[in-house]
Enzyme design. Structure first.
Site, short mmCIF file in Angstrom:
data_model
loop_
_atom_site.label_atom_id
_atom_site.label_comp_id
_atom_site.label_asym_id
_atom_site.label_seq_id
_atom_site.Cartn_x
_atom_site.Cartn_y
_atom_site.Cartn_z
N HIS A 145 3.98 -4.89 9.02
CA HIS A 145 3.91 -4.83 10.47
C HIS A 145 2.62 -5.40 11.04
O HIS A 145 2.41 -5.37 12.25
CB HIS A 145 4.09 -3.37 10.92
CG HIS A 145 5.15 -2.64 10.16
ND1 HIS A 145 6.47 -3.04 10.18
CD2 HIS A 145 5.10 -1.57 9.31
CE1 HIS A 145 7.18 -2.22 9.40
NE2 HIS A 145 6.36 -1.34 8.86
N ARG A 152 5.18 12.25 -2.22
CA ARG A 152 5.22 12.73 -0.83
C ARG A 152 6.43 12.10 -0.14
O ARG A 152 6.94 11.08 -0.57
CB ARG A 152 3.97 12.24 -0.05
CG ARG A 152 2.66 12.75 -0.54
CD ARG A 152 2.25 14.03 0.20
NE ARG A 152 0.87 14.37 -0.13
CZ ARG A 152 0.50 14.96 -1.27
NH1 ARG A 152 1.39 15.25 -2.17
NH2 ARG A 152 -0.77 15.25 -1.49
N ARG A 185 6.93 -0.02 13.76
CA ARG A 185 7.53 -0.59 12.53
C ARG A 185 8.58 -1.65 12.85
O ARG A 185 9.23 -2.18 11.96
CB ARG A 185 8.18 0.51 11.69
CG ARG A 185 7.20 1.53 11.15
CD ARG A 185 7.85 2.49 10.17
NE ARG A 185 7.12 3.74 10.12
CZ ARG A 185 6.07 3.97 9.33
NH1 ARG A 185 5.64 3.04 8.50
NH2 ARG A 185 5.44 5.14 9.38
N PRO A 191 0.78 -1.23 0.00
CA PRO A 191 0.00 0.00 0.00
C PRO A 191 0.81 1.28 0.00
O PRO A 191 1.80 1.41 0.73
CB PRO A 191 -0.84 -0.10 1.28
CG PRO A 191 -0.28 -1.22 2.06
CD PRO A 191 0.44 -2.11 1.11
N HIS A 210 12.77 -3.02 2.12
CA HIS A 210 12.18 -1.74 2.55
C HIS A 210 13.08 -0.61 2.09
O HIS A 210 14.30 -0.69 2.24
CB HIS A 210 12.02 -1.71 4.08
CG HIS A 210 11.10 -2.76 4.56
ND1 HIS A 210 9.74 -2.66 4.43
CD2 HIS A 210 11.34 -3.98 5.10
CE1 HIS A 210 9.18 -3.77 4.88
NE2 HIS A 210 10.13 -4.59 5.29
#
Ligand code: CA2
Length: 143
Positions: free
Chosen positions: A79, A17, A110, A9, A99
């Site tokens: 998570h 952003r 996290r 997501p 990541h």
């Protein structure tokens, strides 16, 4: 050999952003970059991005018998999602977790990764380069 690259997501918003955390390149640039890394090994790729947990579970299930390695950035589902962990355990496809940010230096929530219980390797904090490390690892080990 064929790799499936799964992004969870909000990763479709890359570049729009939070550039200080996730960089300023967009999702299409990530796809192009990873495809070039795989091409260098002569390996095929399939890309899947979804904001929906069940859709990611479906993509993992549909990889069974078709895909030789998975690179996954489950994003926030890292998570929380036992369902994604269970899907990976069910299909038994070699998997590397990636990541973009260095999650170990971020918020307490996290600090758990369910996918890490299955992934052979977890790469964090290397931005796009982390996906290359994952592709190289899978290609060198399983090609
Ligand atoms: O560092 C990573 O790659 C993460 O998986 C990214 C997730 C975050 O929830 C994980 O803890 C670490 C968030 C992805 C959100 O991506 C955005 C991209 C641009 C703008 C806003 C969010």
């Amino acid at each position: 050999m064929k790799l499936l690259i799964i992004n969870g997501p909000n990763l479709n918003l890359l570049g729009l952003r939070e550039p200080t955390i996730y960089g300023d390149r967009n999702y299409d640039a990530l796809v192009k970059y990873v495809k070039e890394c795989a091409d260098a090994h002569g390996v095929q790729t399939e890309f899947f991005q979804s904001n929906h947990e069940g859709a990611i579970v479906d993509a993992i299930q549909q990889a069974y018998g078709r895909i030789d390695g998975i690179v996954i950035n489950p994003a926030a589902y890292t998570h929380t999602s036992v369902a994604i962990l269970d899907a990976l355990k069910a299909v038994q496809i070699p998997t590397v977790e990636v990541h973009l940010s260095k999650v170990s230096e971020r918020e307490a929530f996290r600090q758990i990764s369910y996918v890490s219980y299955y992934a052979e390797k977890t790469i964090t904090g290397m931005g796009f380069e982390g996906y290359k490390v994952a592709v190289d690892y899978l290609c060198e080990k399983y090609c």
